[in-house]
Design an enzyme around this catalytic site. Structure first.
Site, PDB file in Angstrom:
ATOM      1  N   LYS A  99     -13.674  50.773   7.693  1.00 30.32           N
ATOM      2  CA  LYS A  99     -13.667  49.836   6.568  1.00 30.32           C
ATOM      3  C   LYS A  99     -14.827  50.189   5.651  1.00 30.32           C
ATOM      4  O   LYS A  99     -15.994  49.939   5.959  1.00 30.32           O
ATOM      5  CB  LYS A  99     -13.843  48.388   7.033  1.00 30.32           C
ATOM      6  CG  LYS A  99     -13.643  47.430   5.869  1.00 30.32           C
ATOM      7  CD  LYS A  99     -14.365  46.108   6.040  1.00 30.32           C
ATOM      8  CE  LYS A  99     -15.754  46.110   5.504  1.00 30.32           C
ATOM      9  NZ  LYS A  99     -15.909  46.286   4.050  1.00 30.32           N
ATOM     10  N   GLU A 112     -26.911  49.734  12.631  1.00 28.76           N
ATOM     11  CA  GLU A 112     -27.898  50.503  11.857  1.00 28.76           C
ATOM     12  C   GLU A 112     -28.217  49.667  10.634  1.00 28.76           C
ATOM     13  O   GLU A 112     -27.377  49.538   9.738  1.00 28.76           O
ATOM     14  CB  GLU A 112     -27.322  51.866  11.449  1.00 28.76           C
ATOM     15  CG  GLU A 112     -27.002  52.788  12.615  1.00 28.76           C
ATOM     16  CD  GLU A 112     -28.227  53.393  13.272  1.00 28.76           C
ATOM     17  OE1 GLU A 112     -29.371  53.052  12.879  1.00 28.76           O
ATOM     18  OE2 GLU A 112     -28.042  54.205  14.192  1.00 28.76           O
ATOM     19  N   CYS A 134     -31.766  53.514   3.415  1.00 29.48           N
ATOM     20  CA  CYS A 134     -32.465  52.744   4.447  1.00 29.48           C
ATOM     21  C   CYS A 134     -33.817  53.354   4.783  1.00 29.48           C
ATOM     22  O   CYS A 134     -34.766  52.644   5.089  1.00 29.48           O
ATOM     23  CB  CYS A 134     -31.603  52.681   5.701  1.00 29.48           C
ATOM     24  SG  CYS A 134     -31.080  54.293   6.310  1.00 29.48           S
ATOM     25  N   GLU A 152     -37.124  44.468   1.349  1.00 30.12           N
ATOM     26  CA  GLU A 152     -36.514  45.784   1.116  1.00 30.12           C
ATOM     27  C   GLU A 152     -35.847  45.780  -0.253  1.00 30.12           C
ATOM     28  O   GLU A 152     -34.755  45.227  -0.404  1.00 30.12           O
ATOM     29  CB  GLU A 152     -35.466  46.056   2.211  1.00 30.12           C
ATOM     30  CG  GLU A 152     -34.815  47.400   2.091  1.00 30.12           C
ATOM     31  CD  GLU A 152     -33.609  47.598   3.017  1.00 30.12           C
ATOM     32  OE1 GLU A 152     -32.864  46.641   3.276  1.00 30.12           O
ATOM     33  OE2 GLU A 152     -33.406  48.749   3.438  1.00 30.12           O
TER      34      GLU A 152
HETATM   35  P1  NAD Z   1     -24.094  45.024   3.519  1.00 27.19           P
HETATM   36  O1  NAD Z   1     -24.647  44.500   4.793  1.00 27.19           O
HETATM   37  O2  NAD Z   1     -23.989  44.132   2.357  1.00 27.19           O
HETATM   38  O3  NAD Z   1     -22.621  45.596   3.754  1.00 27.19           O
HETATM   39  C1  NAD Z   1     -22.325  46.583   4.720  1.00 27.19           C
HETATM   40  C2  NAD Z   1     -20.867  46.483   5.109  1.00 27.19           C
HETATM   41  O4  NAD Z   1     -20.636  45.255   5.789  1.00 27.19           O
HETATM   42  C3  NAD Z   1     -19.881  46.503   3.936  1.00 27.19           C
HETATM   43  O5  NAD Z   1     -18.787  47.316   4.306  1.00 27.19           O
HETATM   44  C4  NAD Z   1     -19.486  45.036   3.812  1.00 27.19           C
HETATM   45  O6  NAD Z   1     -18.208  44.850   3.238  1.00 27.19           O
HETATM   46  C5  NAD Z   1     -19.489  44.596   5.261  1.00 27.19           C
HETATM   47  N1  NAD Z   1     -19.661  43.158   5.489  1.00 27.19           N
HETATM   48  C6  NAD Z   1     -20.209  42.229   4.668  1.00 27.19           C
HETATM   49  N2  NAD Z   1     -20.233  41.012   5.261  1.00 27.19           N
HETATM   50  C7  NAD Z   1     -19.698  41.178   6.485  1.00 27.19           C
HETATM   51  C8  NAD Z   1     -19.474  40.316   7.606  1.00 27.19           C
HETATM   52  N3  NAD Z   1     -19.810  39.017   7.575  1.00 27.19           N
HETATM   53  N4  NAD Z   1     -18.927  40.832   8.728  1.00 27.19           N
HETATM   54  C9  NAD Z   1     -18.618  42.148   8.803  1.00 27.19           C
HETATM   55  N5  NAD Z   1     -18.795  43.018   7.777  1.00 27.19           N
HETATM   56  C10 NAD Z   1     -19.333  42.542   6.637  1.00 27.19           C
HETATM   57  O7  NAD Z   1     -24.970  46.324   3.222  1.00 27.19           O
HETATM   58  P2  NAD Z   1     -24.963  47.253   1.914  1.00 27.19           P
HETATM   59  O8  NAD Z   1     -25.563  46.476   0.795  1.00 27.19           O
HETATM   60  O9  NAD Z   1     -23.609  47.873   1.766  1.00 27.19           O
HETATM   61  O10 NAD Z   1     -25.969  48.415   2.358  1.00 27.19           O
HETATM   62  C11 NAD Z   1     -27.337  48.365   2.147  1.00 27.19           C
HETATM   63  C12 NAD Z   1     -28.064  48.000   3.435  1.00 27.19           C
HETATM   64  O11 NAD Z   1     -27.695  48.899   4.467  1.00 27.19           O
HETATM   65  C13 NAD Z   1     -29.575  48.124   3.313  1.00 27.19           C
HETATM   66  O12 NAD Z   1     -30.194  47.041   3.959  1.00 27.19           O
HETATM   67  C14 NAD Z   1     -29.886  49.418   4.045  1.00 27.19           C
HETATM   68  O13 NAD Z   1     -31.190  49.520   4.539  1.00 27.19           O
HETATM   69  C15 NAD Z   1     -28.852  49.394   5.126  1.00 27.19           C
HETATM   70  N6  NAD Z   1     -28.603  50.741   5.620  1.00 27.19           N
HETATM   71  C16 NAD Z   1     -28.997  51.056   6.887  1.00 27.19           C
HETATM   72  C17 NAD Z   1     -28.811  52.335   7.372  1.00 27.19           C
HETATM   73  C18 NAD Z   1     -29.219  52.698   8.760  1.00 27.19           C
HETATM   74  O14 NAD Z   1     -28.739  53.693   9.259  1.00 27.19           O
HETATM   75  N7  NAD Z   1     -30.088  51.946   9.421  1.00 27.19           N
HETATM   76  C19 NAD Z   1     -28.210  53.298   6.568  1.00 27.19           C
HETATM   77  C20 NAD Z   1     -27.808  52.944   5.281  1.00 27.19           C
HETATM   78  C21 NAD Z   1     -28.005  51.653   4.829  1.00 27.19           C
END
Ligand code: NAD
Length: 478
Positions: free
Chosen positions: A171, A244, A278, A377
């Site tokens: 997804k 992650e 991240c 962040e």
């Molecule tokens: P987000 O948490 O808003 O969304 C991530 C995914 O989760 C999307 O596909 C979204 O549609 C889905 N989602 C949203 N609500 C949900 C729910 N209640 N249940 C299940 N899925 C749901 O994150 P983002 O804004 O897309 O990404 C940025 C964040 O990701 C930053 O905090 C960044 O640090 C983190 N990140 C972490 C890593 C890592 O490897 N640790 C890598 C890249 C990004």
């Protein structure tokens, strides 16, 4: 297949669309340039049931067969790299160099993970008993992916899941669904129906996946806030989760650095992928002896070299903020700095009339340790520079966060940087380098930056359950 249009979901080997669609924006122009399907709950059920069916045979294939399939998949992505890179730039905003790193990195990852083999442990082998512990595939995996590295972070889940013998449903983020739909469409040439599927939709779709009774594991990359929701929802069915999550990575700069020489490295440490990453440096702790020099060298480097613009233009170094939600969030950090009277060493003013969601590269000059720009962040190109003088104090400040994803230390005294590095609470500690990843290197977060890891044999094992089999060789049963 036309890589530019016709975005569809792969369900049970078929390409499927929906009546309702969701718009996809080009962040460099703020305009809609594609539509994607908006999956229904019934389509999720159908996809899960096909993945469950496919699991019965895929889990019985040999590791060598799975390796061959993953290698064939890598070849297909490589053959389509040009189209995927231009699509990635249009939907994500990143310039060509970043798109190349992501697409060719994905190809390399697939090939490398395909060489891994799950270990089998012979616990006991005597005349009386045999005890073996092996790792069996966990079942159907739901992969939930963010918008900053949509292709690479999907592949980091697809490759180990399939190699372990699981089937997987991807997804993508609603902000960047196109390249993920395409890589899964391409996969249908290689894998049997139902082995690798993709569903596009909103955040709701992610929620449905986390509570679905027939999904056995969620592999999630995203924010810590959403990670908490995922963990909560997954608990009802005791799903396995790999999380992650977010980070607030510190970098510690020692007093013995050459400010001019280190400026480009520190710049890319903090602003790679336009700081929508991240693992970028989000707090730069510079020793007071070199603070002014490093700050000025960084500002000079940015002024002389860095162009923010449309990723399709050849001379662009950093693209736009990927979406309007994030743009508003980043604007909030700029406003907070202005409201509190923090000084900018460069940048600081956002031109809201720009055609895309562009933000200037900005350095905040020694804001308070408890300011929002230091403790949160921002996920955008605004970096706080902080002064330090005492080693124990800077280590405590670096560790004073709910996050523990990455950290780095920079200096010429190798003993000193190793001593400091060993005291940092983070999943990855880089010394005199940064953003060095490998398919064979465990990657994950400490504290609220995550749970479990990706990559390496440890990451592969996260797609399995332990199974211990004991054989009594001497008892007479029959
Ligand atoms: P987000 O948490 O808003 O969304 C991530 C995914 O989760 C999307 O596909 C979204 O549609 C889905 N989602 C949203 N609500 C949900 C729910 N209640 N249940 C299940 N899925 C749901 O994150 P983002 O804004 O897309 O990404 C940025 C964040 O990701 C930053 O905090 C960044 O640090 C983190 N990140 C972490 C890593 C890592 O490897 N640790 C890598 C890249 C990004």
């Amino acid at each position: 297949m036309n890589i530019d249009t016709d975005f569809a979901m792969a369900i049970n080997g078929q390409m499927v669309t929906t009546e309702n669609t969701l718009p996809v924006y080009n962040p460099a122009t703020r305009s809609v340039f594609a539509q994607v399907p908006d999956a229904s709950k019934a389509q999720l059920d159908e996809t899960v049931s096909a993945a469950r069916q496919a699991f019965n045979s895929w889990s019985k294939t040999s590791a060598d067969e799975r390796q061959a399939a993953l290698e064939a998949y890598a070849d297909i992505i490589e053959a389509n790299a040009e189209g995927l890179m231009s699509l990635l730039t249009r939907e994500q905003g990143k310039p060509r160099a970043g798109a190349e790193w992501e697409v060719f990195g994905s190809v390399a990852w697939l090939r490398a993970i395909a060489t891994q083999r799950l270990p089998e442990e012979k616990v006991e082998e005597t005349d009386e008993r045999r005890v073996i512990t092996r790792m069996t595939p966990v079942g159907v995996v739901g992969a939930i992916v963010p918008w900053n590295f949509p292709i690479l972070l999907a592949i980091w889940k697809i490759a180990p899941a399939l190699m372990a013998g699981c089937t997987i449903i991807v997804k993508p983020s609603p902000y960047t669904p196109l390249s993920d739909l395409k890589i899964v469409e391409l996969a249908q040439q290689v894998f049997p129906a139902g082995v690798l599927s993709a569903l596009s939709g909103g955040d709701e779709l992610g929620k449905w996946m986390t509570v679905h009774p027939d999904i056995n594991k969620i592999a999630f990359t995203g924010s810590t806030e959403t990670g908490r929701h995922v963990m909560r929802s997954a608990s009802d069915t005791i799903k396995r989760v790999t999380l992650e999550l977010g980070g607030n990575d510190p970098a510690i700069v020692m007093p013995d650095v050459d400010a001019k020489a280190i400026a480009p490295q520190l710049f890319w440490a903090a602003f790679q992928n336009n700081a929508q990453f991240c693992n970028v440096t989000k707090r730069l702790y510079v020793h007071e002896d070199v603070y002014d020099e490093v700050r000025d060298a960084l500002a000079d480097f940015i002024a002389a070299n860095i162009k923010v613009g449309d990723g399709t233009e050849a001379d662009t170094d950093l693209g736009p903020i990927q979406n309007s939600m994030q743009y508003e969030k980043v604007k909030g950090y700029f406003a907070d700095c202005h409201d509190n009277g923090y000084k900018f060493a460069i940048g600081g003013e956002i031109d809201e009339s720009a055609p895309g969601w562009f933000v200037p590269v900005s350095l905040v000059d020694n804001p308070p340790e408890d300011s929002r720009i230091v403790t949160e962040e921002p996920f955008g190109p605004i970096l706080p520079l902080l002064k330090w003088s005492d080693e124990a104090d800077v280590i405590a400040r670096a560790n004073d966060t709910i996050y523990g994803l990455g950290a780095s230390v920079w200096g010429n005294d190798i003993d000193a940087i190793q001593r400091i590095g060993s005291q940092l609470e983070a999943g990855t500690v880089w010394l005199n380098e940064i953003h060095q990843y490998s398919p064979f290197q465990a990657f994950g977060g400490h504290k609220q930056s995550g749970l479990g890891c990706e990559n390496s044999l440890h990451g592969l094992m996260e797609y399995t359950n332990w199974q211990t089999t004991t054989l009594n060789k001497v008892s007479e049963i029959a």
